[in-house]
Design a protein around this motif. Structure first.
Motif, PDB file in Angstrom:
ATOM      1  N   GLY A  90       0.692  -9.546  -9.017  1.00 41.41           N
ATOM      2  CA  GLY A  90      -0.409 -10.455  -8.719  1.00 41.41           C
ATOM      3  C   GLY A  90      -1.512  -9.745  -7.963  1.00 41.41           C
ATOM      4  O   GLY A  90      -1.866  -8.631  -8.270  1.00 41.41           O
ATOM      5  N   SER A  91      -2.074 -10.404  -6.959  1.00 41.30           N
ATOM      6  CA  SER A  91      -3.211  -9.838  -6.233  1.00 41.30           C
ATOM      7  C   SER A  91      -2.787  -8.863  -5.144  1.00 41.30           C
ATOM      8  O   SER A  91      -3.605  -8.104  -4.655  1.00 41.30           O
ATOM      9  CB  SER A  91      -4.047 -10.960  -5.631  1.00 41.30           C
ATOM     10  OG  SER A  91      -3.265 -11.670  -4.693  1.00 41.30           O
ATOM     11  N   ASN A  92      -1.519  -8.908  -4.720  1.00 45.75           N
ATOM     12  CA  ASN A  92      -1.055  -8.024  -3.663  1.00 45.75           C
ATOM     13  C   ASN A  92      -0.515  -6.727  -4.256  1.00 45.75           C
ATOM     14  O   ASN A  92       0.570  -6.702  -4.823  1.00 45.75           O
ATOM     15  CB  ASN A  92       0.035  -8.707  -2.831  1.00 45.75           C
ATOM     16  CG  ASN A  92      -0.489  -9.937  -2.123  1.00 45.75           C
ATOM     17  OD1 ASN A  92      -1.665 -10.006  -1.790  1.00 45.75           O
ATOM     18  ND2 ASN A  92       0.375 -10.899  -1.906  1.00 45.75           N
ATOM     19  N   LEU A  93      -1.282  -5.681  -4.121  1.00 47.83           N
ATOM     20  CA  LEU A  93      -0.856  -4.379  -4.632  1.00 47.83           C
ATOM     21  C   LEU A  93      -0.192  -3.585  -3.524  1.00 47.83           C
ATOM     22  O   LEU A  93      -0.755  -3.431  -2.440  1.00 47.83           O
ATOM     23  CB  LEU A  93      -2.063  -3.590  -5.153  1.00 47.83           C
ATOM     24  CG  LEU A  93      -2.599  -3.986  -6.501  1.00 47.83           C
ATOM     25  CD1 LEU A  93      -3.891  -3.246  -6.792  1.00 47.83           C
ATOM     26  CD2 LEU A  93      -1.588  -3.670  -7.569  1.00 47.83           C
ATOM     27  N   LEU A  94       0.983  -3.076  -3.797  1.00 48.35           N
ATOM     28  CA  LEU A  94       1.654  -2.203  -2.855  1.00 48.35           C
ATOM     29  C   LEU A  94       1.110  -0.787  -3.002  1.00 48.35           C
ATOM     30  O   LEU A  94       0.704  -0.373  -4.087  1.00 48.35           O
ATOM     31  CB  LEU A  94       3.155  -2.207  -3.103  1.00 48.35           C
ATOM     32  CG  LEU A  94       3.885  -3.521  -2.877  1.00 48.35           C
ATOM     33  CD1 LEU A  94       5.350  -3.384  -3.285  1.00 48.35           C
ATOM     34  CD2 LEU A  94       3.776  -3.946  -1.432  1.00 48.35           C
ATOM     35  N   ALA A  95       1.122  -0.042  -1.915  1.00 53.75           N
ATOM     36  CA  ALA A  95       0.642   1.336  -1.954  1.00 53.75           C
ATOM     37  C   ALA A  95       1.463   2.173  -2.926  1.00 53.75           C
ATOM     38  O   ALA A  95       0.930   3.062  -3.597  1.00 53.75           O
ATOM     39  CB  ALA A  95       0.695   1.945  -0.561  1.00 53.75           C
ATOM     40  N   GLU A  96       2.738   1.890  -3.034  1.00 51.10           N
ATOM     41  CA  GLU A  96       3.597   2.633  -3.950  1.00 51.10           C
ATOM     42  C   GLU A  96       3.199   2.396  -5.402  1.00 51.10           C
ATOM     43  O   GLU A  96       3.243   3.301  -6.228  1.00 51.10           O
ATOM     44  CB  GLU A  96       5.072   2.252  -3.732  1.00 51.10           C
ATOM     45  CG  GLU A  96       5.636   2.717  -2.405  1.00 51.10           C
ATOM     46  CD  GLU A  96       5.257   1.818  -1.234  1.00 51.10           C
ATOM     47  OE1 GLU A  96       4.655   0.744  -1.451  1.00 51.10           O
ATOM     48  OE2 GLU A  96       5.543   2.220  -0.090  1.00 51.10           O
ATOM     49  N   THR A  97       2.809   1.167  -5.722  1.00 48.72           N
ATOM     50  CA  THR A  97       2.388   0.831  -7.083  1.00 48.72           C
ATOM     51  C   THR A  97       1.113   1.585  -7.447  1.00 48.72           C
ATOM     52  O   THR A  97       1.004   2.161  -8.531  1.00 48.72           O
ATOM     53  CB  THR A  97       2.153  -0.681  -7.214  1.00 48.72           C
ATOM     54  OG1 THR A  97       3.333  -1.375  -6.793  1.00 48.72           O
ATOM     55  CG2 THR A  97       1.800  -1.068  -8.624  1.00 48.72           C
ATOM     56  N   VAL A  98       0.150   1.588  -6.542  1.00 40.60           N
ATOM     57  CA  VAL A  98      -1.114   2.287  -6.787  1.00 40.60           C
ATOM     58  C   VAL A  98      -0.862   3.794  -6.879  1.00 40.60           C
ATOM     59  O   VAL A  98      -1.401   4.465  -7.757  1.00 40.60           O
ATOM     60  CB  VAL A  98      -2.137   1.959  -5.684  1.00 40.60           C
ATOM     61  CG1 VAL A  98      -3.429   2.726  -5.904  1.00 40.60           C
ATOM     62  CG2 VAL A  98      -2.398   0.469  -5.627  1.00 40.60           C
ATOM     63  N   THR A  99      -0.036   4.325  -5.989  1.00 40.11           N
ATOM     64  CA  THR A  99       0.278   5.755  -6.008  1.00 40.11           C
ATOM     65  C   THR A  99       0.909   6.155  -7.325  1.00 40.11           C
ATOM     66  O   THR A  99       0.527   7.176  -7.921  1.00 40.11           O
ATOM     67  CB  THR A  99       1.221   6.112  -4.837  1.00 40.11           C
ATOM     68  OG1 THR A  99       0.572   5.791  -3.611  1.00 40.11           O
ATOM     69  CG2 THR A  99       1.584   7.573  -4.853  1.00 40.11           C
ATOM     70  N   ASN A 100       1.859   5.377  -7.801  1.00 40.94           N
ATOM     71  CA  ASN A 100       2.510   5.691  -9.080  1.00 40.94           C
ATOM     72  C   ASN A 100       1.505   5.670 -10.233  1.00 40.94           C
ATOM     73  O   ASN A 100       1.572   6.509 -11.138  1.00 40.94           O
ATOM     74  CB  ASN A 100       3.654   4.718  -9.352  1.00 40.94           C
ATOM     75  CG  ASN A 100       4.819   4.925  -8.411  1.00 40.94           C
ATOM     76  OD1 ASN A 100       4.973   5.994  -7.825  1.00 40.94           O
ATOM     77  ND2 ASN A 100       5.630   3.904  -8.241  1.00 40.94           N
ATOM     78  N   GLY A 118     -13.606   4.451   0.355  1.00 44.37           N
ATOM     79  CA  GLY A 118     -13.368   4.699   1.775  1.00 44.37           C
ATOM     80  C   GLY A 118     -13.069   3.420   2.527  1.00 44.37           C
ATOM     81  O   GLY A 118     -13.746   3.089   3.499  1.00 44.37           O
ATOM     82  N   THR A 119     -12.062   2.688   2.091  1.00 47.98           N
ATOM     83  CA  THR A 119     -11.681   1.418   2.702  1.00 47.98           C
ATOM     84  C   THR A 119     -10.200   1.474   3.083  1.00 47.98           C
ATOM     85  O   THR A 119      -9.520   2.473   2.836  1.00 47.98           O
ATOM     86  CB  THR A 119     -11.897   0.260   1.710  1.00 47.98           C
ATOM     87  OG1 THR A 119     -11.094   0.498   0.545  1.00 47.98           O
ATOM     88  CG2 THR A 119     -13.359   0.143   1.302  1.00 47.98           C
ATOM     89  N   LYS A 120      -9.703   0.398   3.646  1.00 51.73           N
ATOM     90  CA  LYS A 120      -8.273   0.329   3.975  1.00 51.73           C
ATOM     91  C   LYS A 120      -7.413   0.422   2.716  1.00 51.73           C
ATOM     92  O   LYS A 120      -6.328   0.978   2.737  1.00 51.73           O
ATOM     93  CB  LYS A 120      -7.941  -0.968   4.728  1.00 51.73           C
ATOM     94  CG  LYS A 120      -8.510  -1.012   6.100  1.00 51.73           C
ATOM     95  CD  LYS A 120      -7.852   0.037   6.965  1.00 51.73           C
ATOM     96  CE  LYS A 120      -8.414   0.004   8.367  1.00 51.73           C
ATOM     97  NZ  LYS A 120      -7.983   1.137   9.153  1.00 51.73           N
ATOM     98  N   PHE A 121      -7.912  -0.121   1.612  1.00 49.93           N
ATOM     99  CA  PHE A 121      -7.188  -0.022   0.345  1.00 49.93           C
ATOM    100  C   PHE A 121      -7.008   1.443  -0.049  1.00 49.93           C
ATOM    101  O   PHE A 121      -5.914   1.873  -0.396  1.00 49.93           O
ATOM    102  CB  PHE A 121      -7.937  -0.783  -0.753  1.00 49.93           C
ATOM    103  CG  PHE A 121      -7.365  -0.575  -2.129  1.00 49.93           C
ATOM    104  CD1 PHE A 121      -6.188  -1.196  -2.514  1.00 49.93           C
ATOM    105  CD2 PHE A 121      -8.002   0.254  -3.048  1.00 49.93           C
ATOM    106  CE1 PHE A 121      -5.654  -1.003  -3.781  1.00 49.93           C
ATOM    107  CE2 PHE A 121      -7.486   0.448  -4.310  1.00 49.93           C
ATOM    108  CZ  PHE A 121      -6.308  -0.178  -4.680  1.00 49.93           C
ATOM    109  N   GLY A 122      -8.080   2.218   0.005  1.00 44.53           N
ATOM    110  CA  GLY A 122      -8.000   3.632  -0.349  1.00 44.53           C
ATOM    111  C   GLY A 122      -7.142   4.423   0.624  1.00 44.53           C
ATOM    112  O   GLY A 122      -6.343   5.274   0.230  1.00 44.53           O
ATOM    113  N   ALA A 123      -7.299   4.154   1.907  1.00 44.04           N
ATOM    114  CA  ALA A 123      -6.528   4.875   2.919  1.00 44.04           C
ATOM    115  C   ALA A 123      -5.039   4.546   2.838  1.00 44.04           C
ATOM    116  O   ALA A 123      -4.201   5.367   3.231  1.00 44.04           O
ATOM    117  CB  ALA A 123      -7.050   4.539   4.305  1.00 44.04           C
ATOM    118  N   ASN A 124      -4.710   3.377   2.315  1.00 49.08           N
ATOM    119  CA  ASN A 124      -3.325   2.939   2.239  1.00 49.08           C
ATOM    120  C   ASN A 124      -2.488   3.810   1.303  1.00 49.08           C
ATOM    121  O   ASN A 124      -1.322   4.088   1.573  1.00 49.08           O
ATOM    122  CB  ASN A 124      -3.279   1.472   1.794  1.00 49.08           C
ATOM    123  CG  ASN A 124      -1.919   0.864   1.973  1.00 49.08           C
ATOM    124  OD1 ASN A 124      -1.108   1.325   2.773  1.00 49.08           O
ATOM    125  ND2 ASN A 124      -1.656  -0.185   1.228  1.00 49.08           N
TER     126      ASN A 124
END
Length: 172
Positions: A90-100, A118-124
């Motif tokens: 859904g709308s909540n993306l985990l950092a592991e999901t984005v990294t993969n 350069g936001t918290k999303f990117g830094a996560n």
């Protein structure tokens, strides 16, 4: 006699890193992956648009956009391809999901640069992606001078430093 046989070996050893670096740069095409920050209305966030502008300053190669939404509307013309990653959570993306997703896209396409907003999303996820790719991320970039030269703030923004990254052919 011994010293004359060692000199060519030493010379060959010192030239290998330069040759392997040159060879790696030839194999890796100049292309950039920009990871889009998700929004509630499936539009591109201002931070993502800024990241696309920075990617356009790097080189004249293609820019790919990795997005986690189903909409590809309002994509700037400088973006040559859009990669839609599956977002099953859904709308909540985990950092592991984005990294993969970032690592999988890089393994498939072999990007020379990967840019995150350069936001918290990117830094996560930036640190995790850097660890999996074996690259040290360059964070908080405020200007792009060349494909390996960046400007970033130091001392709480009171000074600007020019950073040249020569350690890896992939810049994150």
């Amino acid at each position: 006699m011994l010293s004359s046989t060692l000199r060519p070996l030493i010379a060959r050893r010192s030239s290998r890193p330069a040759l392997s670096s040159f060879h790696n740069n030839l194999l890796r095409s100049q292309s950039t992956l920009v990871v889009a920050e998700p929004t509630a209305d499936d539009s591109l966030a201002p931070a993502t648009l800024s990241a696309i502008s920075a990617a356009a300053k790097l080189h004249s190669g293609p820019i790919s956009l990795l997005t986690f939404s189903s909409s590809t509307a309002n994509v700037p013309s400088s973006v040559s391809s859009v990669i839609q990653a599956n977002n099953t959570s859904g709308s909540n993306l985990l950092a592991e999901t984005v990294t993969n997703a970032v690592v999988a896209a890089n393994e498939k396409h072999g990007y020379s640069h990967i840019i995150a907003p350069g936001t918290k999303f990117g830094a996560n996820y930036l640190g995790r992606a850097g660890a999996q790719l074996g690259v040290s991320p360059i964070s908080d970039v405020v200007d792009v001078l060349a494909e390996d030269t960046f400007v970033r703030p130091l001392y709480a923004g009171n000074a600007l430093a020019k950073v040249i990254s020569k350690s890896s052919p992939l810049k994150l």
